[in-house]
Design an enzyme around this catalytic site. Structure first.
Site, PDB file in Angstrom:
ATOM      1  N   ASP A  67      33.855  37.994  33.209  1.00 55.63           N
ATOM      2  CA  ASP A  67      33.879  39.451  33.138  1.00 55.63           C
ATOM      3  C   ASP A  67      34.362  39.956  31.783  1.00 55.63           C
ATOM      4  O   ASP A  67      34.893  39.193  30.971  1.00 55.63           O
ATOM      5  CB  ASP A  67      34.760  40.022  34.263  1.00 55.63           C
ATOM      6  CG  ASP A  67      36.038  39.223  34.486  1.00 55.63           C
ATOM      7  OD1 ASP A  67      36.471  38.518  33.564  1.00 55.63           O
ATOM      8  OD2 ASP A  67      36.606  39.300  35.581  1.00 55.63           O
ATOM      9  N   ASN A  83      44.933  41.789  45.212  1.00 62.37           N
ATOM     10  CA  ASN A  83      44.126  42.359  46.308  1.00 62.37           C
ATOM     11  C   ASN A  83      42.999  41.412  46.731  1.00 62.37           C
ATOM     12  O   ASN A  83      42.119  41.796  47.471  1.00 62.37           O
ATOM     13  CB  ASN A  83      43.554  43.719  45.898  1.00 62.37           C
ATOM     14  CG  ASN A  83      42.608  43.624  44.706  1.00 62.37           C
ATOM     15  OD1 ASN A  83      42.316  42.533  44.223  1.00 62.37           O
ATOM     16  ND2 ASN A  83      42.130  44.761  44.232  1.00 62.37           N
ATOM     17  N   HIS A 105      40.751  40.001  44.695  1.00 58.79           N
ATOM     18  CA  HIS A 105      39.516  40.003  43.903  1.00 58.79           C
ATOM     19  C   HIS A 105      39.329  38.692  43.153  1.00 58.79           C
ATOM     20  O   HIS A 105      40.293  38.018  42.797  1.00 58.79           O
ATOM     21  CB  HIS A 105      39.433  41.224  42.963  1.00 58.79           C
ATOM     22  CG  HIS A 105      40.322  41.195  41.761  1.00 58.79           C
ATOM     23  ND1 HIS A 105      40.884  42.331  41.227  1.00 58.79           N
ATOM     24  CD2 HIS A 105      40.737  40.189  40.953  1.00 58.79           C
ATOM     25  CE1 HIS A 105      41.587  42.014  40.158  1.00 58.79           C
ATOM     26  NE2 HIS A 105      41.520  40.723  39.977  1.00 58.79           N
ATOM     27  N   GLU A 135      35.973  43.689  43.508  1.00 56.27           N
ATOM     28  CA  GLU A 135      37.084  44.314  44.211  1.00 56.27           C
ATOM     29  C   GLU A 135      36.780  44.417  45.714  1.00 56.27           C
ATOM     30  O   GLU A 135      35.609  44.375  46.113  1.00 56.27           O
ATOM     31  CB  GLU A 135      37.310  45.725  43.642  1.00 56.27           C
ATOM     32  CG  GLU A 135      37.614  45.761  42.148  1.00 56.27           C
ATOM     33  CD  GLU A 135      39.057  45.386  41.806  1.00 56.27           C
ATOM     34  OE1 GLU A 135      39.683  44.604  42.545  1.00 56.27           O
ATOM     35  OE2 GLU A 135      39.554  45.884  40.783  1.00 56.27           O
TER      36      GLU A 135
HETATM   37  C1  F6R Z   1      39.839  37.589  34.828  1.00 60.27           C
HETATM   38  C2  F6R Z   1      39.468  37.767  36.230  1.00 60.27           C
HETATM   39  C3  F6R Z   1      40.439  38.265  37.231  1.00 60.27           C
HETATM   40  C4  F6R Z   1      41.801  37.555  37.158  1.00 60.27           C
HETATM   41  C5  F6R Z   1      42.754  38.125  38.197  1.00 60.27           C
HETATM   42  C6  F6R Z   1      44.120  37.487  38.137  1.00 60.27           C
HETATM   43  O1  F6R Z   1      38.750  37.098  34.077  1.00 60.27           O
HETATM   44  O2  F6R Z   1      38.348  37.536  36.557  1.00 60.27           O
HETATM   45  O3  F6R Z   1      39.895  38.087  38.520  1.00 60.27           O
HETATM   46  O4  F6R Z   1      41.611  36.191  37.373  1.00 60.27           O
HETATM   47  O5  F6R Z   1      42.877  39.504  38.014  1.00 60.27           O
HETATM   48  O6  F6R Z   1      44.724  37.826  36.937  1.00 60.27           O
HETATM   49  P1  F6R Z   1      46.123  37.171  36.501  1.00 60.27           P
HETATM   50  O7  F6R Z   1      45.854  35.731  36.260  1.00 60.27           O
HETATM   51  O8  F6R Z   1      46.496  37.901  35.241  1.00 60.27           O
HETATM   52  O9  F6R Z   1      47.060  37.408  37.627  1.00 60.27           O
END
Ligand code: F6R
Length: 254
Positions: free
Chosen positions: A67, A135, A137, A142
Site C-alpha cells: 500500500d 482493528n 486490517h 479496513e
Molecule cells: C502497512 C500496512 C498496515 C500495517 C498495520 C500495522 O504497509 O499494510 O496494514 O501493517 O497498520 O502497522 P504497525 O506495524 O505500525 O502496527
C-alpha cells in the site's frame, strides 16, 4: 495457520527475518510482498544485517508493497516509498527497478490502483509479509460489510488515522486515503507471514485466530489460506493464551 510465539520483539524479528532469508536463499528470484509500519522494522534490520554479514543476496528479488498513502510520494518522509528506501532498499542489493509500490501521487488514483492490480497479477508473490492493524486490517483493507477484492483507493478509518498519527507531526497531517492491494492479491501469495507485536494487538489476534471469518475483522480471511505463519511476541499473544488457553506445544503435537 501455524502460530509461533516469541518471548519478545527481538526474537520475533530475528525469526521472521530467518523465514524471509530461507525463502530468498531457496529461490533467489523470489517475489516478496512487503509491508511497512513499525512491526516489520526489526525484521528489516535483521535482513540488512544478514545481507552485510552473511551474504544474503537480494539481487534477483522482486518486491511489491501492499500500500501507499494517497498524496505522498518519494519526496515525503512519511510515504511508504521513502520508508522502504530508508529501512531496506537502500541497505541491500535489491535492484531498485524491481521494487514496486502503488503510486501515491497519481493524477488518477483509481487508474493507478487498476494498474497496480494488473502488475500484481503478473508477478505473484512467493511470500507475503503482513502486519495487522488494531482493528484487524491487513494492508489498508479496513473493516467493512464486504471484503474488498481488488487493489483500490480506500478511506482510512478513524482508528487507523489515530494509530498512524505517531509517524506524523499532527493528526491533521495523516493522509485520509490510501491505495491498497485487496484480498485477492494478498490471498494469491503462496505463503503468508503475519507479524504482530505488543498488547494493543492481542484482542484482534484472538479474533483472527478464534473468531469467525468476517469482513469486520479483515485479517480473519487468512483462515482460508493454506499456508499462513503467524509470528507473535508474548504481549500480542496474551489473549490467545490467557482468554482462550492456546498452548503452542499442544498445537505442535497435533
Ligand atoms: C502497512 C500496512 C498496515 C500495517 C498495520 C500495522 O504497509 O499494510 O496494514 O501493517 O497498520 O502497522 P504497525 O506495524 O505500525 O502496527
Amino acid at each position: 495457520m501455524e502460530i509461533q510465539i516469541f518471548e519478545n520483539y527481538e526474537e520475533l524479528s530475528i525469526n521472521a527475518a530467518r523465514l524471509v532469508a530461507a525463502q530468498v536463499r531457496l529461490k533467489p528470484d523470489s517475489v516478496l510482498g512487503l509491508a511497512t509500519g513499525s512491526t516489520p522494522l526489526g525484521m528489516y534490520a535483521e535482513l540488512v544485517r544478514m545481507h552485510e554479514e552473511e551474504n544474503l543476496d537480494f539481487s534477483e528479488v522482486t518486491s511489491l508493497n501492499l500500500d501507499e498513502y494517497l498524496g505522498l510520494g518519494e519526496e515525503d518522509d512519511q510515504s511508504y516509498v521513502s520508508f522502504m528506501r530508508e529501512h531496506l532498499f537502500s541497505k541491500i542489493n535489491i535492484d531498485p527497478e524491481a521494487t514496486y509500490l502503488p503510486d501515491g501521487l497519481a493524477a488518477d488514483p483509481e487508474e493507478a490502483a487498476m494498474y497496480y492490480e494488473m502488475l500484481a497479477d503478473m508477478v505473484p508473490r512467493d511470500l507475503q509479509i503482513l502486519g495487522i492493524g488494531r482493528n484487524g486490517h491487513i494492508g489498508f483493507n479496513e473493516p467493512d460489510d464486504v471484503f474488498p477484492v481488488e487493489t483500490h483507493v480506500t478511506d482510512l478509518t478513524e482508528s487507523t488515522i489515530q494509530a498512524n498519527q505517531r509517524f506524523f507531526k499532527s493528526e491533521e497531517e495523516v493522509p485520509r486515503q490510501a491505495i491498497t492491494m485487496g484480498m485477492k492479491q494478498i490471498m494469491a501469495a503462496k505463503k503468508i507471514l503475519l507479524l504482530a507485536s505488543g498488547a494493543e494487538k492481542a484482542e484482534t489476534i484472538a479474533d483472527l485466530v478464534f473468531g469467525e471469518v468476517t469482513s469486520q475483522v479483515p485479517a480473519s480471511i487468512l483462515n482460508l489460506h493454506p499456508d499462513v505463519v503467524i509470528m507473535l511476541d508474548e504481549p500480542a499473544a496474551r489473549y490467545l493464551v490467557e482468554e482462550y488457553g492456546f498452548d503452542e506445544e499442544e498445537e505442535d503435537e497435533d
